[in-house]
Design an enzyme around this catalytic site. Sequence first.
Site, PDB file in Angstrom:
ATOM      1  N   GLY A   1       0.789  -1.230   0.000  1.00 60.98           N
ATOM      2  CA  GLY A   1       0.000   0.000   0.000  1.00 60.98           C
ATOM      3  C   GLY A   1       0.818   1.276   0.000  1.00 60.98           C
TER       4      GLY A   1
ATOM      5  N   THR B   1       1.418   3.292  -2.494  1.00 60.36           N
ATOM      6  CA  THR B   1       0.749   4.361  -3.252  1.00 60.36           C
ATOM      7  C   THR B   1      -0.390   4.965  -2.446  1.00 60.36           C
ATOM      8  OG1 THR B   1       1.314   3.265  -5.335  1.00 60.36           O
ATOM      9  CG2 THR B   1      -0.416   4.938  -5.405  1.00 60.36           C
TER      10      THR B   1
ATOM     11  N   LYS C   1       7.236   8.844  -8.792  1.00 60.01           N
ATOM     12  CA  LYS C   1       7.488   7.416  -8.675  1.00 60.01           C
ATOM     13  C   LYS C   1       8.555   7.153  -9.732  1.00 60.01           C
ATOM     14  CE  LYS C   1       5.319   2.827  -8.824  1.00 60.01           C
ATOM     15  NZ  LYS C   1       5.464   2.415  -7.423  1.00 60.01           N
TER      16      LYS C   1
ATOM     17  N   ASP D   1      -0.121   3.486 -10.605  1.00 59.77           N
ATOM     18  CA  ASP D   1       0.256   4.178  -9.369  1.00 59.77           C
ATOM     19  C   ASP D   1       0.652   5.619  -9.663  1.00 59.77           C
ATOM     20  OD1 ASP D   1      -0.184   1.800  -8.058  1.00 59.77           O
ATOM     21  OD2 ASP D   1       1.931   1.287  -7.849  1.00 59.77           O
TER      22      ASP D   1
ATOM     23  N   GLU E   1       7.603   8.002  -4.215  1.00 62.53           N
ATOM     24  CA  GLU E   1       7.288   6.601  -3.926  1.00 62.53           C
ATOM     25  C   GLU E   1       8.320   5.697  -4.599  1.00 62.53           C
ATOM     26  OE1 GLU E   1       4.061   3.120  -4.978  1.00 62.53           O
ATOM     27  OE2 GLU E   1       3.463   5.214  -5.246  1.00 62.53           O
TER      28      GLU E   1
ATOM     29  N   VAL F   1       9.987   1.818  -5.570  1.00 61.56           N
ATOM     30  CA  VAL F   1       9.457   0.665  -6.303  1.00 61.56           C
ATOM     31  C   VAL F   1       9.669  -0.578  -5.454  1.00 61.56           C
ATOM     32  CG1 VAL F   1      11.627   0.405  -7.579  1.00 61.56           C
ATOM     33  CG2 VAL F   1       9.540  -0.644  -8.467  1.00 61.56           C
ATOM     34  N   GLY F   2       8.590  -1.321  -5.184  1.00 59.20           N
ATOM     35  CA  GLY F   2       8.715  -2.528  -4.373  1.00 59.20           C
ATOM     36  C   GLY F   2       9.202  -2.218  -2.974  1.00 59.20           C
TER      37      GLY F   2
ATOM     38  N   ASN G   1      -0.248   0.179   7.601  1.00 59.47           N
ATOM     39  CA  ASN G   1      -1.369   0.127   6.664  1.00 59.47           C
ATOM     40  C   ASN G   1      -2.087  -1.212   6.783  1.00 59.47           C
ATOM     41  OD1 ASN G   1      -3.120   0.738   4.547  1.00 59.47           O
ATOM     42  ND2 ASN G   1      -1.716  -0.035   3.002  1.00 59.47           N
TER      43      ASN G   1
ATOM     44  N   PRO H   1      -6.556   2.651   8.523  1.00 60.27           N
ATOM     45  CA  PRO H   1      -7.496   1.549   8.702  1.00 60.27           C
ATOM     46  C   PRO H   1      -7.885   0.935   7.368  1.00 60.27           C
ATOM     47  CG  PRO H   1      -8.655   3.627   8.866  1.00 60.27           C
ATOM     48  CD  PRO H   1      -7.190   3.974   8.736  1.00 60.27           C
TER      49      PRO H   1
END
Length: 232
Positions: free
Chosen positions: A14, A16, A37, A54, A115, A117-118, A175, A204
């Site tokens: 999660g 993204t 990204k 994403d 963000e 990668v992986g 997350n 949540p």
Amino acid sequence: MRGVFLTGTDTGVGKTLAACALIHALAARGLRVAAMKPVAAGASAAAGTLANDDSRLLIEACGGGLIEDVTPILLAEAIAPHIAAAHAGRAIALEPIRAAYRRIAARAPDWLVVEGVGGFVVPLGPRLDSVDVARALAFPVVMVVGLRLGCLNHALLTARAIEASGLAFSGWIANAIDPAMAAADENVAALVERLRAPLLGRLPYVPDRDAKRLARSLDLAPLLGVVKSRAP
């Protein structure tokens, strides 16, 4: 320009969603936020433009952005980036990422949310991995922990890798990716006790995964004093 580099304990945790929630939380404070990204594997066409899903979500959360700046390294296959690059006859390099960063920085946003990668240590080439991308951008790192069985080991190992990289470890986000996870509270408590970085929030599990609504679950106070990037 201030910013953070979001990494994850694994793929599919999660990142993204957390990145978009962070973008909305910063924007709610009146800040202008851009996103990157830098490397994405997996592309689809929409409105005649090839992009990563994403990356599109990040652009949407920011209210705009150029796909070539948000994701300067776009690979068609949704597989490990270095393998996707090899299949395409390409080599992943840092200079296109640095150039995209400079173009974004020239527009003078207040914050840049990047963000990864992986996970944190993903191969990008024979002598290049995702840690090198994080170092090139020089932002402090935020780790996204997907709450599921096995997350403790993954989170603690990732935290060690972040600290060994020489980059600042500025916080982590929990997350809820598995709504049926047993003892989720106890797992979060175990990480709060063991991780040196602060918990920035716990997202949540909600079916619609509304990042703007989830932004209210984040505490930005530990990030407000984050130093500016040293990237060129």
